[in-house]
Design an enzyme around this catalytic site. Structure first.
Site, PDB file in Angstrom:
ATOM      1  N   TYR A  31       0.780  -1.198  -0.020  1.00 44.08           N
ATOM      2  CA  TYR A  31      -0.022   0.008   0.011  1.00 44.08           C
ATOM      3  C   TYR A  31       1.007   1.339   0.156  1.00 44.08           C
ATOM      4  O   TYR A  31       0.443   2.327   0.080  1.00 44.08           O
ATOM      5  CB  TYR A  31      -0.879   0.037   1.289  1.00 44.08           C
ATOM      6  N   HIS A  36      -5.137   5.969  -0.928  1.00 46.13           N
ATOM      7  CA  HIS A  36      -5.693   5.757   0.417  1.00 46.13           C
ATOM      8  C   HIS A  36      -4.696   6.077   1.406  1.00 46.13           C
ATOM      9  O   HIS A  36      -4.814   6.041   2.654  1.00 46.13           O
ATOM     10  CB  HIS A  36      -6.259   4.223   0.538  1.00 46.13           C
ATOM     11  N   TYR A  81      -4.847  -1.927   9.843  1.00 43.73           N
ATOM     12  CA  TYR A  81      -5.505  -1.386   8.685  1.00 43.73           C
ATOM     13  C   TYR A  81      -6.414  -0.310   8.872  1.00 43.73           C
ATOM     14  O   TYR A  81      -6.568  -0.041  10.156  1.00 43.73           O
ATOM     15  CB  TYR A  81      -6.439  -2.514   8.127  1.00 43.73           C
ATOM     16  N   ASN A  83      -9.355   0.487   8.968  1.00 42.95           N
ATOM     17  CA  ASN A  83     -10.769   0.539   9.946  1.00 42.95           C
ATOM     18  C   ASN A  83     -10.447   0.232  11.247  1.00 42.95           C
ATOM     19  O   ASN A  83     -11.324   0.288  11.979  1.00 42.95           O
ATOM     20  CB  ASN A  83     -11.730  -0.343   9.407  1.00 42.95           C
ATOM     21  N   ASP A 108      -6.745  11.064   3.014  1.00 38.71           N
ATOM     22  CA  ASP A 108      -7.379  11.410   1.707  1.00 38.71           C
ATOM     23  C   ASP A 108      -8.591  11.514   1.749  1.00 38.71           C
ATOM     24  O   ASP A 108      -9.654  11.238   2.396  1.00 38.71           O
ATOM     25  CB  ASP A 108      -7.114  10.042   0.968  1.00 38.71           C
ATOM     26  N   ASN A 129     -13.251   4.792   6.130  1.00 38.60           N
ATOM     27  CA  ASN A 129     -13.251   4.165   7.182  1.00 38.60           C
ATOM     28  C   ASN A 129     -12.283   4.532   8.243  1.00 38.60           C
ATOM     29  O   ASN A 129     -12.743   4.223   9.699  1.00 38.60           O
ATOM     30  CB  ASN A 129     -12.701   2.678   6.813  1.00 38.60           C
TER      31      ASN A 129
END
Length: 210
Positions: A31, A36, A81, A83, A108, A129
């Site tokens: 990532y 994101h 992560y 969330n 973002d 999230n």
């Protein structure tokens, strides 16, 4: 003539609360340069410019502590992560007694064009999230955010056939990354104004970038 001797208690020194800058993103090499992870990218660059290095430890996060513009400021990247970001932030903020109003979150935003910046005080999750998790665990939405526009697929000619989930988790294009890098001077100056002059001065600068 009589004299009365008065004794004055020394004034207690007011200790200002610490401040926290949180960059939101997903951990791992997969990532690194995704849309994101704009919050991670910005916080990494701020740390580099300030000559600071992140540490890891019990917080499930990368973090550092520094003195910035006369204030004690922490930078934090949750190593969970997106969330689950709120779990990390609330534990860290509770330990250092940092109130929600002193937590500036950089993330973002799908509903702003790539490269647009916006500094706001509070608000809803807007489908993000990470912000939703922070609101849940902090039990308030009253914390400032610095939003980094990434655009929305299907709007303005941006990847019209790509699903939102795939879009945000895909790497930025070279042009998108160059545009974000070009915004860093404004972002850094906005953070300086935020701590030196207050949110109104920072908003005047940051929110003028479309």
């Amino acid at each position: 003539m009589s004299f009365r001797i008065c004794f004055f208690r020394p004034l207690e020194r007011m200790v200002e609360s610490d401040h926290l800058i949180v960059g939101l993103g997903n951990p791992g090499d997969t990532y690194l340069n995704t849309r994101h992870n704009a919050g991670f990218i910005v916080v990494d660059e701020l740390a580099r410019r300030w000559g600071e290095d992140f540490s890891t430890g019990k917080w499930q996060a990368f973090f550092l502590r520094t003195t910035l513009y006369g204030r004690r400021v922490h930078l934090l990247k949750p190593n969970t992560y997106m969330n689950l970001s709120g779990q990390v932030v609330v534990r860290y903020a509770d330990f250092y007694k940092i109130p929600a109003g002193n937590i500036l979150v950089i993330h973002d935003d799908l509903d702003m064009a790539p490269g647009r910046l916006k500094l706001v005080n509070g608000g809803g999750a807007g489908g993000h999230n990470g912000i939703r998790s922070l609101i849940q665990y902090l039990s308030t939405s009253d914390f400032p955010r610095l939003k980094i526009g990434i655009g929305r697929p299907g709007k303005g000619g941006i990847h019209p056939d790509m699903a939102v989930e795939r879009f945000v988790l895909s790497p930025m294009t070279d042009d998108e990354r160059r545009l974000l890098d070009a915004r860093m001077d404004v972002i850094e100056e906005g953070v300086r104004l935020y701590y030196d002059k207050g949110s109104a001065s920072a908003m005047n600068l940051v929110n003028s970038v479309k």
